[in-house]
Structure formats: C-alpha cells, structure tokens
Design a protein around this motif. Structure first.
Motif, PDB file in Angstrom:
ATOM      1  N   GLY A 154       0.840  -1.185   0.000  1.00 27.76           N
ATOM      2  CA  GLY A 154       0.000   0.000   0.000  1.00 27.76           C
ATOM      3  C   GLY A 154       0.879   1.239   0.000  1.00 27.76           C
ATOM      4  O   GLY A 154       2.107   1.162   0.027  1.00 27.76           O
ATOM      5  N   TRP A 155       0.242   2.409   0.012  1.00 25.33           N
ATOM      6  CA  TRP A 155       1.011   3.655  -0.061  1.00 25.33           C
ATOM      7  C   TRP A 155       1.897   3.839   1.167  1.00 25.33           C
ATOM      8  O   TRP A 155       3.019   4.346   1.059  1.00 25.33           O
ATOM      9  CB  TRP A 155       0.077   4.850  -0.228  1.00 25.33           C
ATOM     10  N   ILE A 156       1.419   3.430   2.334  1.00 26.06           N
ATOM     11  CA  ILE A 156       2.245   3.546   3.550  1.00 26.06           C
ATOM     12  C   ILE A 156       3.476   2.649   3.429  1.00 26.06           C
ATOM     13  O   ILE A 156       4.597   3.035   3.796  1.00 26.06           O
ATOM     14  CB  ILE A 156       1.434   3.169   4.807  1.00 26.06           C
ATOM     15  N   ASP A 157       3.278   1.438   2.900  1.00 27.26           N
ATOM     16  CA  ASP A 157       4.414   0.528   2.711  1.00 27.26           C
ATOM     17  C   ASP A 157       5.425   1.108   1.743  1.00 27.26           C
ATOM     18  O   ASP A 157       6.647   0.979   1.927  1.00 27.26           O
ATOM     19  CB  ASP A 157       3.928  -0.820   2.181  1.00 27.26           C
ATOM     20  N   ILE A 158       4.943   1.731   0.659  1.00 27.89           N
ATOM     21  CA  ILE A 158       5.836   2.339  -0.319  1.00 27.89           C
ATOM     22  C   ILE A 158       6.636   3.475   0.320  1.00 27.89           C
ATOM     23  O   ILE A 158       7.839   3.634   0.079  1.00 27.89           O
ATOM     24  CB  ILE A 158       5.036   2.839  -1.538  1.00 27.89           C
ATOM     25  N   LEU A 159       5.969   4.269   1.163  1.00 28.36           N
ATOM     26  CA  LEU A 159       6.676   5.331   1.888  1.00 28.36           C
ATOM     27  C   LEU A 159       7.735   4.746   2.816  1.00 28.36           C
ATOM     28  O   LEU A 159       8.830   5.300   2.954  1.00 28.36           O
ATOM     29  CB  LEU A 159       5.681   6.179   2.683  1.00 28.36           C
TER      30      LEU A 159
ATOM     31  N   THR B 128      30.284  10.120  10.413  1.00 25.25           N
ATOM     32  CA  THR B 128      29.980   9.071   9.440  1.00 25.25           C
ATOM     33  C   THR B 128      29.437   7.836  10.134  1.00 25.25           C
ATOM     34  O   THR B 128      28.461   7.220   9.657  1.00 25.25           O
ATOM     35  CB  THR B 128      31.240   8.707   8.631  1.00 25.25           C
ATOM     36  N   ALA B 129      30.055   7.452  11.241  1.00 24.90           N
ATOM     37  CA  ALA B 129      29.584   6.281  11.984  1.00 24.90           C
ATOM     38  C   ALA B 129      28.175   6.501  12.524  1.00 24.90           C
ATOM     39  O   ALA B 129      27.317   5.607  12.443  1.00 24.90           O
ATOM     40  CB  ALA B 129      30.553   5.967  13.128  1.00 24.90           C
ATOM     41  N   ALA B 130      27.923   7.690  13.074  1.00 25.94           N
ATOM     42  CA  ALA B 130      26.592   7.993  13.604  1.00 25.94           C
ATOM     43  C   ALA B 130      25.547   8.004  12.490  1.00 25.94           C
ATOM     44  O   ALA B 130      24.434   7.494  12.660  1.00 25.94           O
ATOM     45  CB  ALA B 130      26.617   9.340  14.326  1.00 25.94           C
ATOM     46  N   THR B 131      25.910   8.580  11.349  1.00 27.50           N
ATOM     47  CA  THR B 131      24.982   8.604  10.215  1.00 27.50           C
ATOM     48  C   THR B 131      24.644   7.192   9.762  1.00 27.50           C
ATOM     49  O   THR B 131      23.482   6.860   9.503  1.00 27.50           O
ATOM     50  CB  THR B 131      25.594   9.395   9.037  1.00 27.50           C
ATOM     51  N   GLY B 132      25.662   6.340   9.666  1.00 27.77           N
ATOM     52  CA  GLY B 132      25.430   4.958   9.268  1.00 27.77           C
ATOM     53  C   GLY B 132      24.541   4.214  10.250  1.00 27.77           C
ATOM     54  O   GLY B 132      23.643   3.465   9.837  1.00 27.77           O
ATOM     55  N   ALA B 133      24.765   4.424  11.534  1.00 33.98           N
ATOM     56  CA  ALA B 133      23.966   3.749  12.551  1.00 33.98           C
ATOM     57  C   ALA B 133      22.502   4.204  12.506  1.00 33.98           C
ATOM     58  O   ALA B 133      21.582   3.380  12.567  1.00 33.98           O
ATOM     59  CB  ALA B 133      24.556   4.013  13.939  1.00 33.98           C
ATOM     60  N   VAL B 134      22.292   5.511  12.397  1.00 37.26           N
ATOM     61  CA  VAL B 134      20.922   6.035  12.332  1.00 37.26           C
ATOM     62  C   VAL B 134      20.226   5.559  11.053  1.00 37.26           C
ATOM     63  O   VAL B 134      19.056   5.154  11.080  1.00 37.26           O
ATOM     64  CB  VAL B 134      20.930   7.583  12.395  1.00 37.26           C
ATOM     65  N   ALA B 135      20.947   5.591   9.930  1.00 41.49           N
ATOM     66  CA  ALA B 135      20.363   5.155   8.663  1.00 41.49           C
ATOM     67  C   ALA B 135      19.965   3.682   8.718  1.00 41.49           C
ATOM     68  O   ALA B 135      18.887   3.296   8.249  1.00 41.49           O
ATOM     69  CB  ALA B 135      21.352   5.389   7.521  1.00 41.49           C
ATOM     70  N   PHE B 136      20.826   2.842   9.319  1.00 42.29           N
ATOM     71  CA  PHE B 136      20.500   1.418   9.423  1.00 42.29           C
ATOM     72  C   PHE B 136      19.285   1.205  10.318  1.00 42.29           C
ATOM     73  O   PHE B 136      18.410   0.388  10.011  1.00 42.29           O
ATOM     74  CB  PHE B 136      21.692   0.641   9.974  1.00 42.29           C
ATOM     75  N   LEU B 137      19.218   1.932  11.426  1.00 43.43           N
ATOM     76  CA  LEU B 137      18.085   1.789  12.333  1.00 43.43           C
ATOM     77  C   LEU B 137      16.777   2.180  11.643  1.00 43.43           C
ATOM     78  O   LEU B 137      15.759   1.482  11.766  1.00 43.43           O
ATOM     79  CB  LEU B 137      18.300   2.659  13.579  1.00 43.43           C
ATOM     80  N   ILE B 138      16.812   3.285  10.904  1.00 42.97           N
ATOM     81  CA  ILE B 138      15.613   3.724  10.174  1.00 42.97           C
ATOM     82  C   ILE B 138      15.196   2.670   9.153  1.00 42.97           C
ATOM     83  O   ILE B 138      14.015   2.325   9.022  1.00 42.97           O
ATOM     84  CB  ILE B 138      15.874   5.073   9.479  1.00 42.97           C
ATOM     85  N   ALA B 139      16.175   2.137   8.431  1.00 44.30           N
ATOM     86  CA  ALA B 139      15.870   1.124   7.412  1.00 44.30           C
ATOM     87  C   ALA B 139      15.314  -0.145   8.044  1.00 44.30           C
ATOM     88  O   ALA B 139      14.375  -0.764   7.520  1.00 44.30           O
ATOM     89  CB  ALA B 139      17.124   0.806   6.605  1.00 44.30           C
ATOM     90  N   TRP B 140      15.896  -0.551   9.165  1.00 47.87           N
ATOM     91  CA  TRP B 140      15.422  -1.771   9.840  1.00 47.87           C
ATOM     92  C   TRP B 140      13.971  -1.601  10.290  1.00 47.87           C
ATOM     93  O   TRP B 140      13.131  -2.493  10.093  1.00 47.87           O
ATOM     94  CB  TRP B 140      16.322  -2.065  11.033  1.00 47.87           C
ATOM     95  N   LEU B 141      13.642  -0.454  10.870  1.00 47.67           N
ATOM     96  CA  LEU B 141      12.268  -0.201  11.290  1.00 47.67           C
ATOM     97  C   LEU B 141      11.331  -0.122  10.078  1.00 47.67           C
ATOM     98  O   LEU B 141      10.176  -0.548  10.134  1.00 47.67           O
ATOM     99  CB  LEU B 141      12.193   1.102  12.089  1.00 47.67           C
ATOM    100  N   ALA B 142      11.848   0.413   8.964  1.00 48.20           N
ATOM    101  CA  ALA B 142      11.013   0.581   7.774  1.00 48.20           C
ATOM    102  C   ALA B 142      10.636  -0.759   7.143  1.00 48.20           C
ATOM    103  O   ALA B 142       9.504  -0.916   6.655  1.00 48.20           O
ATOM    104  CB  ALA B 142      11.739   1.455   6.754  1.00 48.20           C
ATOM    105  N   VAL B 143      11.556  -1.726   7.129  1.00 49.16           N
ATOM    106  CA  VAL B 143      11.256  -3.003   6.465  1.00 49.16           C
ATOM    107  C   VAL B 143      10.692  -4.031   7.423  1.00 49.16           C
ATOM    108  O   VAL B 143      10.304  -5.126   6.995  1.00 49.16           O
ATOM    109  CB  VAL B 143      12.523  -3.589   5.789  1.00 49.16           C
ATOM    110  N   LEU B 144      10.611  -3.697   8.706  1.00 49.40           N
ATOM    111  CA  LEU B 144      10.126  -4.644   9.711  1.00 49.40           C
ATOM    112  C   LEU B 144       8.703  -5.092   9.346  1.00 49.40           C
ATOM    113  O   LEU B 144       7.774  -4.293   9.311  1.00 49.40           O
ATOM    114  CB  LEU B 144      10.146  -3.991  11.092  1.00 49.40           C
ATOM    115  N   GLY B 145       8.545  -6.366   9.050  1.00 50.77           N
ATOM    116  CA  GLY B 145       7.236  -6.927   8.742  1.00 50.77           C
ATOM    117  C   GLY B 145       6.708  -6.599   7.359  1.00 50.77           C
ATOM    118  O   GLY B 145       5.552  -6.904   7.056  1.00 50.77           O
ATOM    119  N   ILE B 146       7.526  -5.993   6.501  1.00 53.48           N
ATOM    120  CA  ILE B 146       7.028  -5.604   5.183  1.00 53.48           C
ATOM    121  C   ILE B 146       6.722  -6.831   4.330  1.00 53.48           C
ATOM    122  O   ILE B 146       5.847  -6.807   3.471  1.00 53.48           O
ATOM    123  CB  ILE B 146       8.056  -4.689   4.465  1.00 53.48           C
TER     124      ILE B 146
END
Length: 462
Positions: free
Chosen positions: A24-29, A196-214
């Motif tokens: 759905g649109w939320i999943d695409i976002l 750079t390390a902080a950016t990578g960690a935050v980006a990974f966390l956001i991505a992990w939450l985004a694909v959780l259960g997708i």
C-alpha cells in the motif's frame, strides 16, 4: 504475446504477489525511507569525503575520482545480489545486510583520513578496500530493494512508487548534507569518522524499522519452486539475455545514464569559466538543477497516480519526453557556450534538471514493470542487470565528460568550443537513447511474446 503466455504471466504475477502482500502507499513510503537511508550514507562518501581528500589532505583530484569509480565498477556484481534475493527466501535480509556493510565500509573510508597523514600507500590501500565494500553494500541493498518494490507493488502504482522512493532519496541526501555539515564544524578527521559512523547507525536503524514486517508472509519465491529447485544463476541470467525486451532496455539504461552522468563533473566548471560564477554561485546552480530533477520526478509521480490506469505506456511516454527535453536543453547549452555570459543559465539548468528527473524516474518505473515479466520469478536478477548497466555508465560518464573536455580544449584552444562539443555529445547520446526508448514494448508486441531460453526457437538454435 499469445493468450496462453499472457495467462501464464498473470498467474506468475499473482503467485509472486498474491492477495494481502501487495504494498500500500504507507508501505511504499516505508521503503522510500530505506532509499533515503542509502542516499544519506552514499552522499558522505561521494561528496564530503571527496572534498576532504582534495582540500584537507591535498590529494590529486583523480584519487577520489578513481575511488568513486571503483564503487561503481564493483556494482557489476548486482546480478549476483539480485539472484541471491530471488532465491534466498527474503529480500529484506539482503536489504539490511547490504546497508550494514555500507554503513561499516563508509565509516572505514572516513577512517582512512587518519592513515593518509602517516602513509599515503596505507591510506590508498584501505580506501580501495573500503570503496570496494561500499559498492558491494549498495549493490546488495539497492538491488533487493528495487526487486521488492517491483514484485510487491501493483502495476498501476509502480511509476508513482518509483517517484516516491527517489524523491525520498533526494530528501535524505539534502537532510544529511545539512545536518552533517553542521555537525562537522569545527572540522577534524576524528569528527568526520564520528559523524559518518553515527549517520550509518541512524540510517541502518531507520531502514530496519522501515522493512520490519514488510514481507508479511514467507518471502517471494521463484515461480518454478513449486515444481523444482530454484533456477541457477547462469539459467536466470540466460533468461534475461534471451529476452529481447530486457536486452533492449539494458541498452537504453546504459546509453541514457551515460548521457545523464557525463555532465556531472563539468557543469560547475562551465559556470565558473564562462559565466564567471564563484564557487558559492556554482554550488547554488547545482542546487537549481537538483530542484529541477525533483520537480520532474514529481510530475511523473503525479501523472502516474492520476493517469496510470487510463493511459497505457505512460512511463514510456515520460521517458521519451524526458530524453528529448534533455537533448534539446543540452543542444541549447552549446549555444549558451558561444554567447556566455549573456544567457539565462540558472533557469536553463532548472529545465535541464526537470527533463533529467522526468526520464530517470520514469525509467525506474519501467524497470519495475519489466522486472516482473520473467517466467522464472527472477525480478532480482533483472534489476541486477539493469543496475549494473546504470552503475557502469555512471562510473564512466564523469570520466568521459572530463576527458572529452580536456581533448576539446586541446583541439580548439577555446573553453566555449570545448564545452559545446561535450554538451553536443551528450545531446546526441540522449537522441540515440530516445530512438531505443521508442522501440521498448514495440518489438515484444510484434514478435507475439517474450523470448526465453526455454523457447523452441532458442533450443533449436542451440
């Protein structure tokens, strides 16, 4: 395509993305957030670290240029990662593994700034390793993400889904640039590593939450899995090679992205040498181009949302319009080079960005449409082949533009003529890309279907 082949294709699509698993649109976002996370990490390695190597470390500009070329070159392995996501049971696993590797290797690349101070040889060695791993991370994560979007998004939403995810990537780059720019003051190599390390960690966390259960059920599996083992890498790649439509689209991606990227390293020098713009002004000009890209993508997304069901081949029309618009604006830049500085350069560059954004995101939408047409459920492999073509063109495009400019200046003895020659070359590449784009979809319809390694024609030839 014959009726039997169409029926098979529809059954395959439904098996790959059955009821309850379409996005759905939320999943695409949510998946757009993953693309934003990718952009956030890559911008630090391609832009910030590039500047640090040249300015703070005093390295020749060719060093970071070749390192960026390395990570593009490594992405020729995208078909491998796409095949792994086709047969590995879950695309989200490869998305997250690739992002984790990208975050770690991005931090390693920034850490090489400390090594360069002691030993250039050691710094270059570790930087080379880091950029190889960056290419692997981008390939594994980005290819799997596009394959997931292609196989789970309903056909009528794919053009808009491509637009949303790419616009979010641009927003991720913009937000990261602003925040890290503030965080890096006052600059030190150690601070760069920490940011750079902080950016990578935050980006990974956001991505992990985004694909959780997708993937709400066991991951998409190859179509033939019901009656046999998953296709081997060579068989899956052969299917793509023998699919005339896929081959034609690969050629289009390679040509159009070469034309698109050739201007990357010469637009700001063009503005400085012929229009007398300061570094700050030329940077603003680059921002104007990205604003145009953003607007062009938005038009494609809005058009797909409003007209996707009613206008067949809408993405193809946007591709053709974007390529023709890009060719026309580049041809006019040849004229601008002869009358500089008396030319409205900023609005011109905005229009160029608009045309670029329109064709680029429409091409991604078309890529998502074509990815699900394989008879062996190999959307990841197809995305990998096209992603590899794009990466190679991007890596070669900037180098081609720089070499062509130097050769042009040597031959003509004039900056204006040299820039005009390069822009003219780009315009011709876009025109050639347009001719290829016109054939996309037409040849398949005329031949009555898609050619695969399993077709009698190819078996007889073999």
């Amino acid at each position: 395509m014959s009726q039997s082949a169409q029926a098979l294709s529809h059954r395959d699509d439904s098996r790959k993305a059955g009821p309850g698993v379409r996005l759905g649109w939320i999943d695409i976002l949510r998946l757009g957030l993953v693309q934003a996370a990718l952009g956030a990490i890559v911008v630090l390695t391609n832009s910030t670290l590039n500047r640090v190597m040249i300015v703070e470390l005093g390295l020749a500009a060719i060093v970071p240029g070749l390192l960026v070329g390395v990570h593009y070159g490594v992405q020729i392995t995208r078909p491998l990662w796409g095949h792994r996501s086709d047969t590995g049971g879950s695309r989200t696993i490869w998305i997250l593994l690739g992002l984790a590797l990208l975050a770690l290797s991005g931090t390693l690349a920034s850490a090489t700034t400390l090594l360069f101070a002691d030993s250039h040889a050691m710094g270059l060695t570790m930087a080379f390793i880091a950029y190889v791993l960056i290419g692997v991370g981008i390939g594994a994560s980005g290819t799997s993400l596009l394959a997931l979007l292609a196989t789970r998004t309903p056909p009528e939403r794919r053009a808009t889904a491509a637009t949303i995810t790419w616009m979010m990537m641009i927003m991720g780059i913009i937000v990261t640039s602003i925040i890290t720019g503030i965080a890096l003051e006052p600059y030190s190599h150690l601070r760069l590593i920490e940011v750079t390390a902080a950016t990578g960690a935050v980006a990974f966390l956001i991505a992990w939450l985004a694909v959780l259960g997708i993937e709400r059920k066991p991951a998409i599996t190859p179509v033939q899995a019901a009656s046999g083992p998953p296709a081997r890498f060579s068989d899956s790649l052969r299917e793509v090679w023998y699919d005339g439509e896929a081959r034609l689209f690969t050629l289009f991606i390679a040509m159009s992205m070469l034309a698109y990227s050739t201007q990357d390293l010469i637009l700001e020098p063009f503005a400085g040498l012929l229009f007398g713009m300061s570094p700050g002004q030329s940077t603003q000009l680059s921002g104007m181009q990205h604003a145009g890209v953003f607007a062009g993508m938005a038009v494609v997304g809005l058009g797909g949302f409003l007209l996707g069901k009613r206008v067949p081949g809408l993405s193809r029309l946007f591709i053709i319009a974007g390529c023709l618009g890009s060719a026309a604006t580049l041809a006019l830049l040849c004229l601008a080079a002869t009358v500089a500085p008396h030319w409205p350069l900023a609005p011109h560059i905005f229009v160029l960005g608009f045309a670029n954004g329109m064709f680029a995101v429409a091409a991604i939408g078309t890529m998502m449409q074509l990815a699900t047409r394989g008879r062996t459920g190999n959307a990841g492999m197809r995305m990998g082949v096209w992603g590899a073509a794009q990466a190679i063109s991007f890596g070669f495009g900037g180098l081609l533009g720089s070499i062509a400019l130097d050769v042009g200046r040597l031959i003509t003895g004039s900056d204006g003529s040299a820039f005009g020659l390069v822009f003219g070359l780009e315009a011709l590449l876009f025109m050639a890309s347009t001719m290829v784009a016109i054939r996309i979809g037409r040849d398949t319809a005329r031949s009555g279907g898609m050619v695969t390694p399993h077709s009698p024609t190819i078996q007889a030839a073999e």
